[in-house]
Design a protein around this motif. Structure first.
Motif, PDB file in Angstrom:
ATOM      1  N   VAL A 224     -13.302  -1.130  49.122  1.00  5.76           N
ATOM      2  CA  VAL A 224     -13.400   0.198  49.743  1.00  5.76           C
ATOM      3  C   VAL A 224     -14.685   0.889  49.321  1.00  5.76           C
ATOM      4  O   VAL A 224     -15.353   1.566  50.114  1.00  5.76           O
ATOM      5  CB  VAL A 224     -12.172   1.056  49.360  1.00  5.76           C
ATOM      6  CG1 VAL A 224     -12.381   2.510  49.791  1.00  5.76           C
ATOM      7  CG2 VAL A 224     -10.909   0.500  49.982  1.00  5.76           C
ATOM      8  N   ALA A 225     -15.044   0.710  48.051  1.00  2.96           N
ATOM      9  CA  ALA A 225     -16.249   1.352  47.505  1.00  2.96           C
ATOM     10  C   ALA A 225     -17.526   0.634  47.905  1.00  2.96           C
ATOM     11  O   ALA A 225     -18.626   1.171  47.703  1.00  2.96           O
ATOM     12  CB  ALA A 225     -16.144   1.397  45.979  1.00  2.96           C
ATOM     13  N   GLY A 226     -17.400  -0.589  48.434  1.00  2.00           N
ATOM     14  CA  GLY A 226     -18.576  -1.358  48.806  1.00  2.00           C
ATOM     15  C   GLY A 226     -19.244  -2.034  47.635  1.00  2.00           C
ATOM     16  O   GLY A 226     -20.450  -2.317  47.674  1.00  2.00           O
ATOM     17  N   LEU A 227     -18.472  -2.309  46.581  1.00  2.00           N
ATOM     18  CA  LEU A 227     -19.009  -2.951  45.383  1.00  2.00           C
ATOM     19  C   LEU A 227     -18.123  -4.132  45.006  1.00  2.00           C
ATOM     20  O   LEU A 227     -16.930  -4.157  45.306  1.00  2.00           O
ATOM     21  CB  LEU A 227     -19.053  -1.969  44.208  1.00  2.00           C
ATOM     22  CG  LEU A 227     -19.979  -0.756  44.332  1.00  2.00           C
ATOM     23  CD1 LEU A 227     -19.734   0.201  43.166  1.00  2.00           C
ATOM     24  CD2 LEU A 227     -21.434  -1.181  44.371  1.00  2.00           C
ATOM     25  N   SER A 228     -18.707  -5.078  44.294  1.00  2.00           N
ATOM     26  CA  SER A 228     -17.896  -6.168  43.768  1.00  2.00           C
ATOM     27  C   SER A 228     -17.065  -5.664  42.597  1.00  2.00           C
ATOM     28  O   SER A 228     -17.304  -4.575  42.062  1.00  2.00           O
ATOM     29  CB  SER A 228     -18.776  -7.340  43.340  1.00  2.00           C
ATOM     30  OG  SER A 228     -19.690  -6.933  42.337  1.00  2.00           O
ATOM     31  N   ARG A 229     -16.092  -6.460  42.178  1.00  2.00           N
ATOM     32  CA  ARG A 229     -15.070  -6.024  41.247  1.00  2.00           C
ATOM     33  C   ARG A 229     -15.624  -5.453  39.950  1.00  2.00           C
ATOM     34  O   ARG A 229     -15.290  -4.316  39.574  1.00  2.00           O
ATOM     35  CB  ARG A 229     -14.138  -7.209  40.950  1.00  2.00           C
ATOM     36  CG  ARG A 229     -12.934  -6.892  40.107  1.00  2.00           C
ATOM     37  CD  ARG A 229     -12.120  -8.157  39.856  1.00  2.00           C
ATOM     38  NE  ARG A 229     -10.881  -7.858  39.168  1.00  2.00           N
ATOM     39  CZ  ARG A 229     -10.790  -7.630  37.868  1.00  2.00           C
ATOM     40  NH1 ARG A 229     -11.877  -7.674  37.116  1.00  2.00           N
ATOM     41  NH2 ARG A 229      -9.614  -7.366  37.323  1.00  2.00           N
ATOM     42  N   SER A 230     -16.446  -6.201  39.239  1.00  2.00           N
ATOM     43  CA  SER A 230     -16.905  -5.768  37.910  1.00  2.00           C
ATOM     44  C   SER A 230     -17.820  -4.547  37.954  1.00  2.00           C
ATOM     45  O   SER A 230     -17.608  -3.580  37.209  1.00  2.00           O
ATOM     46  CB  SER A 230     -17.593  -6.934  37.190  1.00  2.00           C
ATOM     47  OG  SER A 230     -16.655  -7.953  36.924  1.00  2.00           O
ATOM     48  N   PRO A 231     -18.850  -4.528  38.816  1.00  2.00           N
ATOM     49  CA  PRO A 231     -19.682  -3.312  38.885  1.00  2.00           C
ATOM     50  C   PRO A 231     -18.886  -2.073  39.277  1.00  2.00           C
ATOM     51  O   PRO A 231     -19.124  -0.980  38.766  1.00  2.00           O
ATOM     52  CB  PRO A 231     -20.730  -3.661  39.943  1.00  2.00           C
ATOM     53  CG  PRO A 231     -20.782  -5.142  39.955  1.00  2.00           C
ATOM     54  CD  PRO A 231     -19.390  -5.604  39.661  1.00  2.00           C
ATOM     55  N   PHE A 232     -17.922  -2.246  40.190  1.00  2.00           N
ATOM     56  CA  PHE A 232     -17.107  -1.108  40.582  1.00  2.00           C
ATOM     57  C   PHE A 232     -16.280  -0.591  39.415  1.00  2.00           C
ATOM     58  O   PHE A 232     -16.209   0.615  39.167  1.00  2.00           O
ATOM     59  CB  PHE A 232     -16.172  -1.489  41.737  1.00  2.00           C
ATOM     60  CG  PHE A 232     -15.051  -0.512  41.940  1.00  2.00           C
ATOM     61  CD1 PHE A 232     -15.298   0.758  42.437  1.00  2.00           C
ATOM     62  CD2 PHE A 232     -13.740  -0.852  41.589  1.00  2.00           C
ATOM     63  CE1 PHE A 232     -14.263   1.673  42.604  1.00  2.00           C
ATOM     64  CE2 PHE A 232     -12.713   0.050  41.756  1.00  2.00           C
ATOM     65  CZ  PHE A 232     -12.969   1.318  42.264  1.00  2.00           C
ATOM     66  N   ALA A 233     -15.620  -1.492  38.689  1.00  2.00           N
ATOM     67  CA  ALA A 233     -14.768  -1.082  37.569  1.00  2.00           C
ATOM     68  C   ALA A 233     -15.581  -0.338  36.518  1.00  2.00           C
ATOM     69  O   ALA A 233     -15.131   0.679  35.984  1.00  2.00           O
ATOM     70  CB  ALA A 233     -14.086  -2.301  36.959  1.00  2.00           C
TER      71      ALA A 233
END
Length: 302
Positions: A224-233
């Protein structure tokens, strides 16, 4: 609903109240701590707000101060004027009819009752005094609400009983929005002031608040944020102050508490509405959050 509206709704407890008051120098009033947030607007003249901690703040015509944590504070014509007790910001007696004294200070004061048992971090990170200036062109929507509120208090008519509380609720949201927007314009903005303006984090927060029952994962929120898992977290945790799924659980439990107190719908239905397919799993999570079962929480005095 959006995040700001949800945060306020989660803490609101009862109806806001306000009064319009006039003072002639020398004057000073002391407001005791109370379970809510207070506000003061200068309609005529000038005054000083005297927080418990920090420096006095001078207010001019049109300036608004929000005291979001309900702490004791003073208002006076000068920082050195002695103060008399006045209860909470909404307890001042109404202003008498205008007497044409240009030296008088006219204030609109009010208070919101808030449940601080589970405060939303968007509100808890606010400073002790939120000062919104009246400089030309600043916060036009806020000025419009203040004008409407002043008109209803000056000349109450049919419908005023419903209009004034609605305007007070609107005033709080506009004040909070204005402050967060001001903070977000600074490059040094941190926390929720930045989170609400960060496209990726804001998108994920809106998704959580729009559909808290959805089986969200870090990966799906990252999408939803347009980021992959680790960078988003990492980004979410840095701005919001807790990991994505920890915030999701916190918000689900906050909503569950509201639903349990709202009516007598079955606990299983509440569990389903906040994303739990098992009543047992929901009750376990709720007990971790509130140290009591959903049923006992519902029966306890609010």
């Amino acid at each position: 609903m959006d995040v700001l509206s949800d945060a306020v709704a989660a803490m609101r407890n009862g109806r806001a109240h306000s009064s319009r008051t006039r003072f002639t120098a020398p004057w000073g009033v002391r407001f005791a701590p109370f379970a809510g947030a207070g506000f003061h607007v200068v309609l005529q003249g000038t005054c000083w707000v005297l927080p418990t901690r920090g420096e006095p703040v001078r207010l001019g015509v049109g300036d608004l101060v929000l005291l979001p944590h309900g702490r004791a504070h003073g208002l006076a014509d000068a920082p050195t004027t002695p103060l008399r007790d006045a209860g909470d910001p909404g307890s001042l007696p109404p202003a008498p009819p205008p007497d044409g004294d240009p030296a008088a200070t006219v204030l609109l004061c009010g208070a919101y009752l808030l449940d601080r048992a589970r405060p939303h971090p968007l509100l808890t990170e606010l400073p002790e005094v939120v000062h919104l200036s009246s400089r030309v062109g600043a916060h036009p929507e806020l000025r419009t609400v203040l004008d409407l509120l002043g008109a209803e208090l000056d000349h109450p008519r049919e419908g005023s009983t419903g209009i004034v509380p609605a305007l007070l609720d609107t005033l709080l949201l506009y004040a909070l929005r204005a402050w967060h927007e001001e903070q977000a314009r600074h490059r040094t903005a941190t926390g929720w002031a930045r989170a609400l303006r960060d496209p990726a984090v804001a998108a994920s927060l809106r998704a959580i608040h729009r559909d808290p029952a959805h089986p969200w994962t870090v990966a799906s929120l990252g999408a939803v944020a347009g980021l992959s898992r680790s960078p988003f977290a990492r980004r979410f945790t840095a701005l919001v102050g807790r990991p994505p799924l920890a915030y999701l659980t916190w918000w689900r439990m906050t909503l569950a508490a509201q639903l349990l107190r709202a009516d007598d719908r079955p606990v299983a239905r509440v569990a389903e509405q906040v994303g739990y397919t098992s009543e047992y799993a929901f009750s376990k999570a709720f007990r971790r959050a509130y140290d009591t079962s959903p049923g006992r929480y519902r029966r306890a005095p609010s």
